[in-house]
Design a protein around this motif. Structure first.
Motif, PDB file in Angstrom:
ATOM      1  N   PHE A  71      -5.074  12.963  -7.089  1.00 29.44           N
ATOM      2  CA  PHE A  71      -6.016  11.850  -7.114  1.00 29.44           C
ATOM      3  C   PHE A  71      -5.720  10.892  -8.267  1.00 29.44           C
ATOM      4  CE2 PHE A  71     -10.175   9.808  -7.744  1.00 29.44           C
ATOM      5  CZ  PHE A  71     -10.476   9.455  -6.433  1.00 29.44           C
ATOM      6  N   THR A 119      -7.329  11.875 -13.934  1.00 22.82           N
ATOM      7  CA  THR A 119      -7.578  10.448 -13.666  1.00 22.82           C
ATOM      8  C   THR A 119      -8.387   9.801 -14.782  1.00 22.82           C
ATOM      9  OG1 THR A 119      -7.561  10.816 -11.272  1.00 22.82           O
ATOM     10  CG2 THR A 119      -8.632   8.821 -12.056  1.00 22.82           C
ATOM     11  N   LEU A 134      -7.719   4.597  -3.603  1.00 23.40           N
ATOM     12  CA  LEU A 134      -8.622   4.632  -2.458  1.00 23.40           C
ATOM     13  C   LEU A 134      -8.044   3.870  -1.276  1.00 23.40           C
ATOM     14  CD1 LEU A 134     -12.023   4.033  -4.305  1.00 23.40           C
ATOM     15  CD2 LEU A 134     -10.981   6.208  -3.625  1.00 23.40           C
ATOM     16  N   LYS A 135      -7.317   2.787  -1.554  1.00 19.37           N
ATOM     17  CA  LYS A 135      -6.705   2.017  -0.476  1.00 19.37           C
ATOM     18  C   LYS A 135      -5.555   2.774   0.173  1.00 19.37           C
ATOM     19  CE  LYS A 135      -7.033  -1.980   1.619  1.00 19.37           C
ATOM     20  NZ  LYS A 135      -8.266  -2.445   2.257  1.00 19.37           N
ATOM     21  N   TYR A 185       0.837  -1.204   0.000  1.00 19.53           N
ATOM     22  CA  TYR A 185       0.000   0.000   0.000  1.00 19.53           C
ATOM     23  C   TYR A 185       0.873   1.256   0.000  1.00 19.53           C
ATOM     24  CZ  TYR A 185      -3.740  -3.183   1.534  1.00 19.53           C
ATOM     25  OH  TYR A 185      -4.649  -4.208   1.619  1.00 19.53           O
ATOM     26  N   LEU A 204      -5.518   6.026   0.694  1.00 24.76           N
ATOM     27  CA  LEU A 204      -5.980   7.193   1.446  1.00 24.76           C
ATOM     28  C   LEU A 204      -5.836   7.025   2.958  1.00 24.76           C
ATOM     29  CD1 LEU A 204      -9.122   8.347  -0.574  1.00 24.76           C
ATOM     30  CD2 LEU A 204      -6.831   9.343  -0.570  1.00 24.76           C
ATOM     31  N   TRP A 254     -13.112  -2.083   5.449  1.00 25.35           N
ATOM     32  CA  TRP A 254     -13.449  -0.804   6.084  1.00 25.35           C
ATOM     33  C   TRP A 254     -12.626  -0.501   7.322  1.00 25.35           C
ATOM     34  CZ3 TRP A 254     -14.878  -1.689  11.061  1.00 25.35           C
ATOM     35  CH2 TRP A 254     -15.491  -2.908  11.382  1.00 25.35           C
ATOM     36  N   TYR A 281     -10.273   2.597   7.192  1.00 26.97           N
ATOM     37  CA  TYR A 281     -10.915   3.911   7.202  1.00 26.97           C
ATOM     38  C   TYR A 281     -11.359   4.305   8.615  1.00 26.97           C
ATOM     39  CZ  TYR A 281     -10.855   3.320   2.179  1.00 26.97           C
ATOM     40  OH  TYR A 281     -10.439   3.122   0.889  1.00 26.97           O
ATOM     41  N   PHE A 308      -8.050   1.582  -8.333  1.00 24.91           N
ATOM     42  CA  PHE A 308      -8.693   1.726  -7.028  1.00 24.91           C
ATOM     43  C   PHE A 308      -7.696   1.619  -5.877  1.00 24.91           C
ATOM     44  CE2 PHE A 308     -12.159   0.097  -9.772  1.00 24.91           C
ATOM     45  CZ  PHE A 308     -12.988   1.209  -9.691  1.00 24.91           C
TER      46      PHE A 308
END
Length: 316
Positions: free
Chosen positions: A47, A120, A244-245, A28, A247, A290, A293, A241
């Motif tokens: 982004f 993006t 997003l991981k 990651y 973030l 989740w 997050y 994606f």
């Protein structure tokens, strides 16, 4: 009374989950490093980093297929393929600087962020239009496993060789970036531009060149991430994606800290694997999707700038 053998087996399981989680966290971090690099040097939250990983991976795997089909040896094809992908990322960096970021110098952070969202979708569409949209296997690193500590734990502790390669690569990247930012003239100029674009321009720092350098560096980091993630998942659209991981990793480690990207990745990777294995059966599966997050939200409540991020002080 719990027997010693059962304790040893349980300890081996915990160790295997922990090591696997830490190694996943490093992967990651390879994506998060691209975000940190651009934000640290230009103040822009990029982004498009996930799309850059996709573009680099597609350029690499398609060039490898073509070169091997033309009769090149595997090592020659790998060297030329990586070189071709690096050139693609350099061209991409120049185009982004010339037509997106450059015209928006001194604009607000939200404007620059929205521009990277547009980048993006352009990169995703262009990458798949030029190189195709199939799932392409990539085998640059070994994907088999080691069984460690077999003399201490029954069956040993399973460690994936690909994860170890990712950890080594991430360590080299962090060391290289730290030296670049702290010891080179260009690195210091990058930090000056991030602090204040107008002040940097007033002392003669060429903003266009500096932003090209930082986007190029982020593109090369994306290429490195693509080699590892492409080997793990195959080069495919879902790689985008990964942004997003990354973030939660950024939030926990701090947007301005290169070492923080690694530490944040380790925390996220280890935390979600341990939670999935030892808590998932009690509260339901899918916790690893989740958990990161929720952990990031907890960090935001206590330390909004992240564990290693720079505290922002505004004087009015």
């Amino acid at each position: 009374m719990i027997s010693r053998e059962r304790c040893v087996i349980a300890l081996g399981q915990v160790l295997e989950v922990l090591i696997g989680g830490l190694m996943s966290g490093v992967l990651y971090s390879l994506v998060a490093l691209g975000f940190v690099l651009i934000f640290k040097a230009s103040g822009v939250f990029n982004f498009a980093q996930g799309a850059m990983v996709l573009l680099a991976g597609l350029a690499l795997v398609r060039s490898l297929d073509l070169l091997i089909a033309r009769g090149f040896s595997p090592w020659t094809a790998i060297i030329l393929g990586i070189g071709f992908a690096a050139v693609i990322m350099a061209i991409t960096a120049w185009l982004i600087q010339r037509f997106v970021v450059g015209p928006l110098v001194n604009q607000g952070a939200l404007t620059l962020f929205m521009s990277t969202i547009g980048v993006t979708f352009v990169l995703e569409g262009a990458a798949q239009m030029i190189f195709g949209s199939d799932v392409y296997p990539l085998r640059l690193f070994p994907t088999d496993v080691w069984f460690l500590f077999e003399s201490h734990f029954p069956g040993g502790v399973l460690v994936n060789k690909l994860d170890v390669w990712g950890a080594v690569i991430a360590g080299i990247l962090v060391a290289s970036l730290a030296i670049f930012f702290q010891q080179t003239k260009t690195g210091r100029a990058l930090r000056a531009v991030a602090d204040d674009h107008l002040a940097a321009q007033s002392v003669g720092i060429p903003i266009s060149w500096i932003w090209f350098v930082v986007w190029l560096a982020a593109g090369l980091v994306a290429l490195v991430a693509a080699t590892v993630w492409g080997t793990k998942l195959g080069v495919q659209f879902s790689i985008t994606f990964l942004a997003l991981k990354a973030l939660p990793v950024l939030i926990i480690g701090g947007l301005t800290s290169v070492p923080g990207a690694i530490v944040g990745g380790l925390i996220v990777g280890a935390g979600e694997k341990i939670a999935e294995v030892f808590l998932g059966s009690h509260i339901g599966g899918g916790i690893e999707y989740w958990f990161a997050y929720v952990l990031a939200l907890a960090v935001l409540l206590v330390r909004p700038q992240g564990l290693f991020g720079e505290r922002i002080i505004e004087r009015i």
